[in-house]
Design a protein around this motif. Structure first.
Motif, PDB file in Angstrom:
ATOM      1  N   ASP A   1      53.641  44.356  37.492  1.00 30.23           N
ATOM      2  CA  ASP A   1      54.540  42.768  37.315  1.00 30.23           C
ATOM      3  C   ASP A   1      54.775  42.317  36.048  1.00 30.23           C
ATOM      4  O   ASP A   1      53.713  41.806  35.652  1.00 30.23           O
ATOM      5  CB  ASP A   1      54.231  42.102  39.538  1.00 30.23           C
ATOM      6  N   ILE A   2      55.292  41.271  36.119  1.00 27.79           N
ATOM      7  CA  ILE A   2      56.069  40.183  35.294  1.00 27.79           C
ATOM      8  C   ILE A   2      56.543  38.904  36.080  1.00 27.79           C
ATOM      9  O   ILE A   2      56.988  38.698  37.102  1.00 27.79           O
ATOM     10  CB  ILE A   2      57.779  40.853  34.352  1.00 27.79           C
ATOM     11  N   TYR A   3      55.201  38.362  35.531  1.00 28.36           N
ATOM     12  CA  TYR A   3      54.746  37.021  35.643  1.00 28.36           C
ATOM     13  C   TYR A   3      55.575  35.950  34.773  1.00 28.36           C
ATOM     14  O   TYR A   3      55.911  35.815  33.813  1.00 28.36           O
ATOM     15  CB  TYR A   3      54.017  36.181  35.777  1.00 28.36           C
ATOM     16  N   LYS A   4      57.103  35.090  34.879  1.00 34.15           N
ATOM     17  CA  LYS A   4      57.939  34.523  34.303  1.00 34.15           C
ATOM     18  C   LYS A   4      57.403  32.826  34.706  1.00 34.15           C
ATOM     19  O   LYS A   4      57.719  32.463  35.213  1.00 34.15           O
ATOM     20  CB  LYS A   4      59.774  34.487  34.514  1.00 34.15           C
ATOM     21  N   SER A   5      57.150  32.455  32.916  1.00 34.53           N
ATOM     22  CA  SER A   5      56.469  31.310  32.936  1.00 34.53           C
ATOM     23  C   SER A   5      57.698  30.425  33.203  1.00 34.53           C
ATOM     24  O   SER A   5      57.703  30.654  31.983  1.00 34.53           O
ATOM     25  CB  SER A   5      55.112  31.012  32.183  1.00 34.53           C
ATOM     26  N   LEU A   6      57.287  28.611  33.103  1.00 31.93           N
ATOM     27  CA  LEU A   6      58.105  28.027  32.723  1.00 31.93           C
ATOM     28  C   LEU A   6      57.629  27.932  31.253  1.00 31.93           C
ATOM     29  O   LEU A   6      58.747  26.726  30.525  1.00 31.93           O
ATOM     30  CB  LEU A   6      58.626  27.063  33.895  1.00 31.93           C
ATOM     31  N   PHE A   7      56.633  27.771  30.744  1.00 32.78           N
ATOM     32  CA  PHE A   7      56.155  26.950  29.541  1.00 32.78           C
ATOM     33  C   PHE A   7      55.899  28.143  28.473  1.00 32.78           C
ATOM     34  O   PHE A   7      55.842  27.934  27.494  1.00 32.78           O
ATOM     35  CB  PHE A   7      55.451  26.519  29.987  1.00 32.78           C
TER      36      PHE A   7
ATOM     37  N   VAL B   1      54.514  37.351  31.236  1.00 32.52           N
ATOM     38  CA  VAL B   1      53.152  37.348  30.812  1.00 32.52           C
ATOM     39  C   VAL B   1      53.237  39.044  32.875  1.00 32.52           C
ATOM     40  O   VAL B   1      54.133  39.470  32.664  1.00 32.52           O
ATOM     41  CB  VAL B   1      52.565  36.463  31.723  1.00 32.52           C
ATOM     42  N   LEU B   2      52.627  40.164  31.640  1.00 30.57           N
ATOM     43  CA  LEU B   2      52.746  41.355  32.490  1.00 30.57           C
ATOM     44  C   LEU B   2      50.991  41.283  33.458  1.00 30.57           C
ATOM     45  O   LEU B   2      50.145  40.843  32.681  1.00 30.57           O
ATOM     46  CB  LEU B   2      52.286  42.778  31.765  1.00 30.57           C
ATOM     47  N   ILE B   3      52.171  41.310  34.720  1.00 31.63           N
ATOM     48  CA  ILE B   3      50.815  41.572  35.704  1.00 31.63           C
ATOM     49  C   ILE B   3      50.330  42.287  36.475  1.00 31.63           C
ATOM     50  O   ILE B   3      50.646  42.977  36.694  1.00 31.63           O
ATOM     51  CB  ILE B   3      50.784  40.708  36.441  1.00 31.63           C
ATOM     52  N   ARG B   4      49.147  43.370  36.518  1.00 31.95           N
ATOM     53  CA  ARG B   4      48.174  44.429  36.606  1.00 31.95           C
ATOM     54  C   ARG B   4      47.612  44.368  37.418  1.00 31.95           C
ATOM     55  O   ARG B   4      47.962  43.113  38.385  1.00 31.95           O
ATOM     56  CB  ARG B   4      47.284  44.909  35.733  1.00 31.95           C
ATOM     57  N   ASN B   5      47.712  45.103  38.695  1.00 33.92           N
ATOM     58  CA  ASN B   5      47.317  45.177  40.110  1.00 33.92           C
ATOM     59  C   ASN B   5      46.298  45.934  40.628  1.00 33.92           C
ATOM     60  O   ASN B   5      45.686  46.404  41.224  1.00 33.92           O
ATOM     61  CB  ASN B   5      48.494  45.776  41.338  1.00 33.92           C
TER      62      ASN B   5
ATOM     63  N   VAL C   1      45.429  35.565  34.633  1.00 35.62           N
ATOM     64  CA  VAL C   1      46.783  36.272  35.001  1.00 35.62           C
ATOM     65  C   VAL C   1      46.350  37.692  35.410  1.00 35.62           C
ATOM     66  O   VAL C   1      46.005  38.362  34.691  1.00 35.62           O
ATOM     67  CB  VAL C   1      47.958  35.934  33.796  1.00 35.62           C
ATOM     68  N   GLY C   2      46.748  37.491  37.171  1.00 36.65           N
ATOM     69  CA  GLY C   2      46.802  38.770  37.539  1.00 36.65           C
ATOM     70  C   GLY C   2      45.240  39.233  37.552  1.00 36.65           C
ATOM     71  O   GLY C   2      44.527  38.864  37.405  1.00 36.65           O
ATOM     72  N   ARG C   3      44.860  40.473  38.286  1.00 33.07           N
ATOM     73  CA  ARG C   3      43.997  40.963  37.991  1.00 33.07           C
ATOM     74  C   ARG C   3      43.697  42.392  36.969  1.00 33.07           C
ATOM     75  O   ARG C   3      44.564  42.076  36.482  1.00 33.07           O
ATOM     76  CB  ARG C   3      43.950  42.805  39.779  1.00 33.07           C
TER      77      ARG C   3
END
Length: 481
Positions: free
Chosen positions: A150-156, A160-164, A195-197
């Motif tokens: 998944d892709i996490y779009k940070s405001l700062f 970031v790529l998030i794995r599961n 960030v993520g698993r």
């Protein structure tokens, strides 16, 4: 001339025709039911599945499901999968269209697959799915659990790529004691854990220790050897047969050999100490019978000669990236004499001492079994070395020439073509630094009866070549840069 394209086999045509009919039926069912009539749609899909299972053998469903990408389904891929899957499947590999299917579908579907032997969940895998797999798919021998991303779009920060998949998912598949091949995510460092698993080195070691038949662990960009060597856990002996080790030392290699006594393929690069000869000594004196050995940033020393003398008879593939100008013709002859079963050879060197004397008489029974050759250097005479190898073997199928300085090799190729040296070549890869004229490329295509892959840098228009290949129905892929 390159071989002609063969018509599709009757079986392939039958599979494609069958899929077209099934896809059409699925699409009709899907469009005949509104979104609120999901139960009615499910009943019709189940009815179609039951009909197919009465007229088609179960093993054919494995093939249909594997080949479904040859006839793209226009609707919801879940409809097609409901029809093409059944509880007795032994092989399931997801395709790119499956990436959008939500997790509940996979949890429900995989819970019914108790006879699977091969399962590919690349880019759809999660801890929750692995929990189901670990409980229901106990016959698995090959498994790909590369995580859904998944892709996490940070405001700062940047995205970031998030794995599961995490260590919890690895614990879930520890009961799969028949696993031989496992592909998975690389471990993440502590900072990335926020960030993520993610999986950890400890989790990977735990899982390896729990799988007694595991022969191959595929983790992209991960130094498996150093991971095994560096662990403080008591592990081994393991069944792993293929290991890459980047930051190696003599003590580390000795420990690795004790942990993995069944090794058949070993790659060593980026030495952590200046003890290359000590590393080679550890391999020479071990009980290993390696089939494939890849050595990067080594020199051809007395220890290398000793290693090949003791272990060369087992090698079918040998790769050497030599860095100290130590590669000579005598060294190459020694490789050929020691490694009598060599099928594949990869040689990279900057040596200025690699020359073939004008009236050189090559030994008999050297490189007789060589089928795949990759060579590269900035200094040797490409004509001399190519002629030497092509005179040694009549079975060469793959030839890759790399890292040459800018040089025209028209005369060399033309001479070798006239001698019939390329008669069994099916794959020819020429570096972009090698200048070849269109006339010689045409001669290659017309003279090599088995050539199916040709990669060459041509700055000119190649449309006439592609037209020639098409007009003559040749089974040839022409690639460029």
């Amino acid at each position: 001339m390159s071989p002609p394209k063969q018509p599709q086999r009757l079986f392939q045509l039958s599979i494609k025709s069958c899929l077209n009919v099934i896809n059409y039926a699925c699409y009709v069912i899907e469009k005949s039911c509104s979104e609120g009539e999901f139960d009615e749609c499910e009943k019709k899909v189940y009815s179609l599945k039951c009909h197919l299972m009465t007229v088609l053998p179960c093993r054919l469903f494995d093939v249909l499901c594997s080949e479904r990408t040859c006839c793209q389904y226009r609707g919801d891929p879940r409809i097609q999968l409901h029809v093409l899957t059944h509880p007795n499947m032994t092989v399931f590999r997801k395709c790119d269209l499956d990436n959008s299917i939500p997790q509940p579908f996979w949890i429900e579907t995989l819970s019914k697959f108790s006879r699977l032997v091969v399962l590919d969940l690349k880019f759809i895998c999660t801890d929750e799915i692995l929990n189901v797999v670990g409980l229901n798919c106990l016959l698995l021998e090959e498994l790909n659990i590369v995580s859904k991303v998944d892709i996490y779009k940070s405001l700062f920060n940047a995205s970031v790529l998030i794995r599961n998949v995490s260590d919890a998912g690895l614990y879930s598949i520890a009961p799969l004691k028949l696993l031989r091949i496992l592909a998975m995510d690389p471990p993440r460092n502590e900072r990335a854990n926020r960030v993520g698993r993610c999986v950890s080195q400890a989790g990977i070691i735990m899982l390896i220790n729990e799988l007694p038949r595991l022969e191959e662990l595929r983790i992209e960009s991960c130094d498996i050897g150093s991971t095994l060597i560096g662990t403080v856990m008591e592990i081994g002996p393991l069944s792993l047969q293929k290991v890459n080790c980047h930051y190696a030392s003599a003590d580390g290699i000795r420990k690795l050999i004790n942990i993995c006594p069944c090794l058949r393929e070993l790659s060593i690069t980026h030495l952590s100490e200046h003890n290359k000869d000590a590393i080679l000594e550890q391999i020479s004196t071990s009980e290993l019978r390696l089939n494939r050995l890849n050595l990067s940033f080594f020199s051809y020393s007395e220890s290398m000669q000793k290693l090949l003398l003791f272990k060369g008879c087992y090698l079918t593939h040998f790769s050497l990236w030599e860095i100290e100008n130590s590669l000579t013709l005598d060294a190459i002859l020694s490789i050929g004499l020691c490694c009598t079963n060599l099928n594949s050879l990869y040689l990279m060197s900057q040596s200025k001492s690699l020359e073939v004397p004008r009236y050189f008489q090559r030994p008999n029974n050297i490189f007789n079994n060589l089928q795949h050759l990759t060579i590269g250097n900035d200094t040797f005479s490409i004509e001399q070395i190519l002629t030497f190898f092509l005179n040694c073997t009549s079975n060469l199928q793959t030839l890759v020439l790399k890292y040459q300085t800018k040089v025209n090799i028209d005369n060399t190729l033309s001479s070798l073509l006239r001698k019939g040296c390329f008669k069994n070549i099916d794959n020819l890869w020429l570096d972009c630094t090698l200048e070849v004229s269109k006339n010689v490329v045409k001669d290659i295509i017309q003279s090599c009866d088995k050539l199916q892959m040709l990669t060459v840098d041509l700055n000119e228009d190649t449309s006439d070549f592609h037209r020639y290949i098409s007009d003559n129905n040749l089974d040839l892929k022409l690639g460029s840069y």
